[in-house]
Design a protein around this motif. Structure first.
Motif, PDB file in Angstrom:
ATOM      1  N   ASP A  93       2.810  -1.706  -1.108  1.00 38.41           N
ATOM      2  CA  ASP A  93       3.004  -0.265  -0.959  1.00 38.41           C
ATOM      3  C   ASP A  93       3.001   0.107   0.519  1.00 38.41           C
ATOM      4  OD1 ASP A  93       2.251   2.592  -0.679  1.00 38.41           O
ATOM      5  OD2 ASP A  93       2.176   2.544  -2.875  1.00 38.41           O
ATOM      6  N   GLU A  94       4.094   0.674   0.995  1.00 36.51           N
ATOM      7  CA  GLU A  94       4.226   1.006   2.411  1.00 36.51           C
ATOM      8  C   GLU A  94       3.233   2.084   2.850  1.00 36.51           C
ATOM      9  OE1 GLU A  94       5.229   0.742   6.205  1.00 36.51           O
ATOM     10  OE2 GLU A  94       5.998  -0.592   4.620  1.00 36.51           O
ATOM     11  N   ASN A  95       2.969   3.061   1.970  1.00 35.99           N
ATOM     12  CA  ASN A  95       2.019   4.116   2.318  1.00 35.99           C
ATOM     13  C   ASN A  95       0.608   3.560   2.458  1.00 35.99           C
ATOM     14  OD1 ASN A  95       3.693   6.447   2.494  1.00 35.99           O
ATOM     15  ND2 ASN A  95       3.864   6.477   0.256  1.00 35.99           N
ATOM     16  N   ALA A  96       0.233   2.670   1.556  1.00 30.13           N
ATOM     17  CA  ALA A  96      -1.097   2.054   1.636  1.00 30.13           C
ATOM     18  C   ALA A  96      -1.225   1.250   2.921  1.00 30.13           C
ATOM     19  CB  ALA A  96      -1.342   1.174   0.415  1.00 30.13           C
ATOM     20  N   LYS A  97      -0.160   0.540   3.287  1.00 27.63           N
ATOM     21  CA  LYS A  97      -0.189  -0.245   4.521  1.00 27.63           C
ATOM     22  C   LYS A  97      -0.311   0.667   5.746  1.00 27.63           C
ATOM     23  CE  LYS A  97       2.328  -3.763   7.148  1.00 27.63           C
ATOM     24  NZ  LYS A  97       2.032  -3.074   8.424  1.00 27.63           N
ATOM     25  N   ARG A  98       0.431   1.777   5.722  1.00 32.32           N
ATOM     26  CA  ARG A  98       0.362   2.691   6.840  1.00 32.32           C
ATOM     27  C   ARG A  98      -1.041   3.293   6.960  1.00 32.32           C
ATOM     28  NH1 ARG A  98       4.190   7.716   6.509  1.00 32.32           N
ATOM     29  NH2 ARG A  98       5.620   6.051   5.905  1.00 32.32           N
ATOM     30  N   ALA A  99      -1.644   3.619   5.814  1.00 28.18           N
ATOM     31  CA  ALA A  99      -3.008   4.162   5.825  1.00 28.18           C
ATOM     32  C   ALA A  99      -3.994   3.132   6.376  1.00 28.18           C
ATOM     33  CB  ALA A  99      -3.415   4.586   4.420  1.00 28.18           C
ATOM     34  N   LEU A 100      -3.831   1.892   5.956  1.00 28.30           N
ATOM     35  CA  LEU A 100      -4.733   0.830   6.411  1.00 28.30           C
ATOM     36  C   LEU A 100      -4.630   0.631   7.917  1.00 28.30           C
ATOM     37  CD1 LEU A 100      -6.693  -1.066   4.834  1.00 28.30           C
ATOM     38  CD2 LEU A 100      -4.936  -2.826   4.996  1.00 28.30           C
ATOM     39  N   ASP A 101      -3.441   0.802   8.456  1.00 29.81           N
ATOM     40  CA  ASP A 101      -3.225   0.633   9.893  1.00 29.81           C
ATOM     41  C   ASP A 101      -3.923   1.713  10.722  1.00 29.81           C
ATOM     42  OD1 ASP A 101      -1.681  -1.602   9.436  1.00 29.81           O
ATOM     43  OD2 ASP A 101       0.242  -0.543   9.549  1.00 29.81           O
ATOM     44  N   GLN A 102      -4.366   2.786  10.058  1.00 26.92           N
ATOM     45  CA  GLN A 102      -5.006   3.895  10.781  1.00 26.92           C
ATOM     46  C   GLN A 102      -6.511   3.691  10.973  1.00 26.92           C
ATOM     47  OE1 GLN A 102      -2.638   6.008  11.883  1.00 26.92           O
ATOM     48  NE2 GLN A 102      -1.277   4.745  10.598  1.00 26.92           N
ATOM     49  N   LEU A 103      -7.074   2.626  10.409  1.00 26.33           N
ATOM     50  CA  LEU A 103      -8.525   2.444  10.454  1.00 26.33           C
ATOM     51  C   LEU A 103      -9.122   2.494  11.868  1.00 26.33           C
ATOM     52  CD1 LEU A 103      -9.160  -0.269   7.691  1.00 26.33           C
ATOM     53  CD2 LEU A 103      -9.661   2.169   7.597  1.00 26.33           C
ATOM     54  N   PRO A 104      -8.474   1.912  12.884  1.00 20.78           N
ATOM     55  CA  PRO A 104      -9.067   2.001  14.231  1.00 20.78           C
ATOM     56  C   PRO A 104      -9.248   3.427  14.741  1.00 20.78           C
ATOM     57  CG  PRO A 104      -7.382   0.284  14.161  1.00 20.78           C
ATOM     58  CD  PRO A 104      -7.280   1.029  12.874  1.00 20.78           C
ATOM     59  N   LYS A 105      -8.458   4.371  14.211  1.00 16.51           N
ATOM     60  CA  LYS A 105      -8.563   5.756  14.667  1.00 16.51           C
ATOM     61  C   LYS A 105      -9.832   6.445  14.171  1.00 16.51           C
ATOM     62  CE  LYS A 105      -3.540   6.415  14.960  1.00 16.51           C
ATOM     63  NZ  LYS A 105      -2.383   7.203  14.477  1.00 16.51           N
ATOM     64  N   LEU A 106     -10.539   5.805  13.226  1.00 11.69           N
ATOM     65  CA  LEU A 106     -11.774   6.390  12.714  1.00 11.69           C
ATOM     66  C   LEU A 106     -12.924   6.280  13.714  1.00 11.69           C
ATOM     67  CD1 LEU A 106     -11.610   4.985   9.075  1.00 11.69           C
ATOM     68  CD2 LEU A 106     -11.263   7.359   9.771  1.00 11.69           C
ATOM     69  N   GLN A 107     -12.742   5.421  14.722  1.00 13.87           N
ATOM     70  CA  GLN A 107     -13.792   5.238  15.737  1.00 13.87           C
ATOM     71  C   GLN A 107     -14.166   6.578  16.361  1.00 13.87           C
ATOM     72  OE1 GLN A 107     -14.853   2.011  16.564  1.00 13.87           O
ATOM     73  NE2 GLN A 107     -16.404   2.766  17.975  1.00 13.87           N
ATOM     74  N   ASN A 108     -15.466   6.887  16.339  1.00 17.12           N
ATOM     75  CA  ASN A 108     -16.041   8.100  16.938  1.00 17.12           C
ATOM     76  C   ASN A 108     -15.760   9.374  16.158  1.00 17.12           C
ATOM     77  OD1 ASN A 108     -17.187   6.659  19.123  1.00 17.12           O
ATOM     78  ND2 ASN A 108     -15.257   6.737  20.239  1.00 17.12           N
ATOM     79  N   CYS A 109     -15.189   9.278  14.958  1.00  9.15           N
ATOM     80  CA  CYS A 109     -15.118  10.457  14.102  1.00  9.15           C
ATOM     81  C   CYS A 109     -16.533  10.798  13.611  1.00  9.15           C
ATOM     82  CB  CYS A 109     -14.203  10.210  12.906  1.00  9.15           C
ATOM     83  SG  CYS A 109     -12.443  10.162  13.308  1.00  9.15           S
ATOM     84  N   GLN A 110     -16.747  12.064  13.268  1.00  5.25           N
ATOM     85  CA  GLN A 110     -18.060  12.538  12.839  1.00  5.25           C
ATOM     86  C   GLN A 110     -18.030  12.842  11.350  1.00  5.25           C
ATOM     87  OE1 GLN A 110     -20.503  12.705  15.237  1.00  5.25           O
ATOM     88  NE2 GLN A 110     -19.027  12.080  16.803  1.00  5.25           N
ATOM     89  N   LEU A 111     -18.991  12.302  10.600  1.00  7.76           N
ATOM     90  CA  LEU A 111     -19.039  12.546   9.149  1.00  7.76           C
ATOM     91  C   LEU A 111     -20.388  13.121   8.763  1.00  7.76           C
ATOM     92  CD1 LEU A 111     -17.797  10.370   6.226  1.00  7.76           C
ATOM     93  CD2 LEU A 111     -20.196  11.056   6.248  1.00  7.76           C
ATOM     94  N   HIS A 112     -20.358  14.077   7.860  1.00  8.00           N
ATOM     95  CA  HIS A 112     -21.599  14.600   7.286  1.00  8.00           C
ATOM     96  C   HIS A 112     -21.489  14.593   5.774  1.00  8.00           C
ATOM     97  CE1 HIS A 112     -25.453  16.701   7.424  1.00  8.00           C
ATOM     98  NE2 HIS A 112     -25.003  17.454   6.427  1.00  8.00           N
ATOM     99  N   SER A 113     -22.559  14.165   5.124  1.00 10.04           N
ATOM    100  CA  SER A 113     -22.616  14.114   3.665  1.00 10.04           C
ATOM    101  C   SER A 113     -23.674  15.089   3.166  1.00 10.04           C
ATOM    102  CB  SER A 113     -22.958  12.688   3.196  1.00 10.04           C
ATOM    103  OG  SER A 113     -23.301  12.672   1.820  1.00 10.04           O
ATOM    104  N   SER A 114     -23.390  15.720   2.043  1.00 15.00           N
ATOM    105  CA  SER A 114     -24.336  16.691   1.488  1.00 15.00           C
ATOM    106  C   SER A 114     -25.499  16.005   0.781  1.00 15.00           C
ATOM    107  CB  SER A 114     -23.614  17.633   0.517  1.00 15.00           C
ATOM    108  OG  SER A 114     -23.142  16.917  -0.614  1.00 15.00           O
TER     109      SER A 114
END
Length: 493
Positions: free
Chosen positions: A440-461
């Motif tokens: 699946d090309e979309n899944a591959k494109r999404a997987l390629d974005q993983l390095p961009k998650l570096q330094n993102c901020q997440l909060h969970s309830s």
């Protein structure tokens, strides 16, 4: 994150300064190395641009001159003390450190067991090291330490310790964690070197607090927040102020112990080479800050993260109330509130709307992406997939993972692996995405974005599961959680 620290300048300045200190003492220096060498993520968070392995990379510039001595407290072996960040005992971490140092070309000369006892676990660990080819030395408990100077600096004090044979001019004394006796090892070595007619010196390497930043600078306040459970307090170094008329920052334990150290130096050498605790340090990090606004902003965010971490540890029954109160005061001093972390309000609003646990991720450009709990996915898994879609320019209506892919995984979890929660964790989602990326090309494109998650901020309830927390942090995401469990059960994995 906006870069605020020049890492290349740091590597150059720090190694040059240590070489200067070696020369000051005639070519032999015992360097007490505090903090984490391989994975100093606190420093990389509050000094954006600082690399987690910067200290090791700096030592690699001096690898032909340096050898490593690892200290471990016998009491920590006996109590099976665990490193909270890695989840392994201190004795196993010694083995990990040896492998890690050797793996990058640094020479590990020996291991020293401090406050040595002949308890079975200690003896067994000593024999295990020796069977693996490591040289092991013993340092013993000294009655009245650190106050009884005449006994400490005598053949019945430091003289009882085994002399550590070293072959290089820079001896880096490190340990799995605090309280391992690094300073005592260094001073004991100075005593033995002096008795042998050898000239050697001692210095201390600690990244925080940064001595040439103001006392209430956010970076130094963030260090206090990180050590709130240890009762460490930053303070003006009174000895440095008296000696030089210059205001510098140190922390209470170094200031309190300095008169004792000075007396020990005088007894060994006839005089103390340092006039203050600040003099003993070799840290050059403060000279490598290139954008004070960027590091201040990053440090304020770290204080908020430490506040949530303290609350969650308290909710789990693993920590008292006092660190929470201390960090609340630090937040006031730094001028920050929970509203300064945008992912918090976004996650709580989503949870209120859906009446289920929710999560929110703040992207580097300030965009907020939320995720809700569904039949198939946990909130963090949902938020992660939504984020990867945005990074990859994938339309929100497209399913990266179809129910046909997810449902067999759920069946495996619940029917065959005995898991009562059918929703997929973050690591399971990433594995499924990896499989789908083959066709699946979309899944591959999404997987390629993983390095961009570096330094993102997440909060969970809600408090995250260990597996979600670990996976998100491995992706470089900075995580906070509300101090609430998803269920009212008494046992939570």
């Amino acid at each position: 994150m906006k870069i605020g620290f020049d890492n290349d300048r740091y590597l150059k300045m720090q190694s040059e300064h240590i070489r200067e200190r070696i020369q000051q003492f005639g070519g032999k220096l015992y360097l007490e190395f505090g903090g984490k060498l391989f994975d100093d993520y606190h420093a990389s968070r509050v000094l954006p641009g600082f690399q987690p392995d910067s200290k090791v990379r700096m030592l690699l510039q001096m690898k032909d001159e340096a050898e490593i001595v690892i200290a471990i407290n016998a009491g920590d072996i006996e109590k099976n003390k665990v490193r909270g960040d890695l989840g392994i005992t201190y004795d196993l971490d010694v083995l990990r450190l040896i492998d890690a140092f050797r793996g990058i070309g640094l020479f590990v000369g020996s291991v020293v067991i401090t406050r040595y006892t002949d308890q079975p676990a200690v003896v067994a660990f000593e024999k295990r090291l020796e069977s693996l080819g490591m040289t092991v030395y013993r340092n013993y408990t000294i009655a009245g330490y650190p106050s009884n100077i005449p006994l400490i600096v005598s053949d019945d004090g430091y003289g009882k310790n085994q002399f550590i044979e070293t072959s290089r001019r820079l001896v880096v004394v490190t340990a799995p964690g605090p309280g391992s006796g690094k300073m005592a090892v260094c001073l004991s070595q100075l005593y033995h070197e002096h008795k042998r007619g050898n000239r050697a010196g001692y210095a201390k390497f600690e990244t925080f607090p940064i001595w040439n930043l103001p006392l209430k600078h956010p970076v130094n306040l963030a260090y206090e927040a990180a050590t709130a459970d240890l009762d460490d307090v930053n303070m003006i170094d009174p000895f440095h102020l008296e000696a030089y008329g210059e205001t510098t920052v140190n922390y209470n334990r170094d200031v309190e112990i300095f008169p004792v150290l000075s007396a020990i130096f005088e007894r060994i050498y006839g005089e103390c080479p340092y006039k203050s605790p600040t003099d003993m340090g070799v840290n050059m990090a403060g000279y490598c800050i290139v954008d004070d606004e960027a590091v201040s902003a990053a440090a304020r965010q770290e204080i908020i993260r430490r506040y949530y971490a303290a609350q969650c540890e308290n909710r789990k029954g693993l920590a008292p109330d006092e660190p929470i109160y201390k960090i609340e005061l630090l937040m006031k001093q730094a001028g920050v509130t929970l509203a300064d972390r945008p992912a918090v309000s976004a996650a709580l609003e989503k949870a209120l709307l859906t009446e289920e646990p929710a999560a929110a991720i703040e992207l580097p450009d300030g965009t907020l992406v939320t995720g809700k709990t569904s039949r198939l996915l946990g909130a963090c898994s949902s938020a992660l997939l939504n984020t990867l879609k945005i990074f990859g320019g994938i339309d929100d209506s497209i399913h990266l993972l179809s129910p046909e892919v997810l449902e067999p995984i759920q069946q495996l979890k619940t029917d065959y692996l005995g898991n009562h929660n059918p929703r997929l964790h973050v690591d399971e989602i990433l594995l499924a995405l990896s499989v789908c990326a083959v066709t699946d090309e979309n899944a591959k494109r999404a997987l390629d974005q993983l390095p961009k998650l570096q330094n993102c901020q997440l909060h969970s309830s809600v408090i995250l599961s260990q597996v979600d927390d670990k996976t998100l942090k491995n992706l470089g995401i900075m995580v906070t959680c509300e101090p609430n469990y998803q269920t009212k059960k008494l046992y939570h994995r």
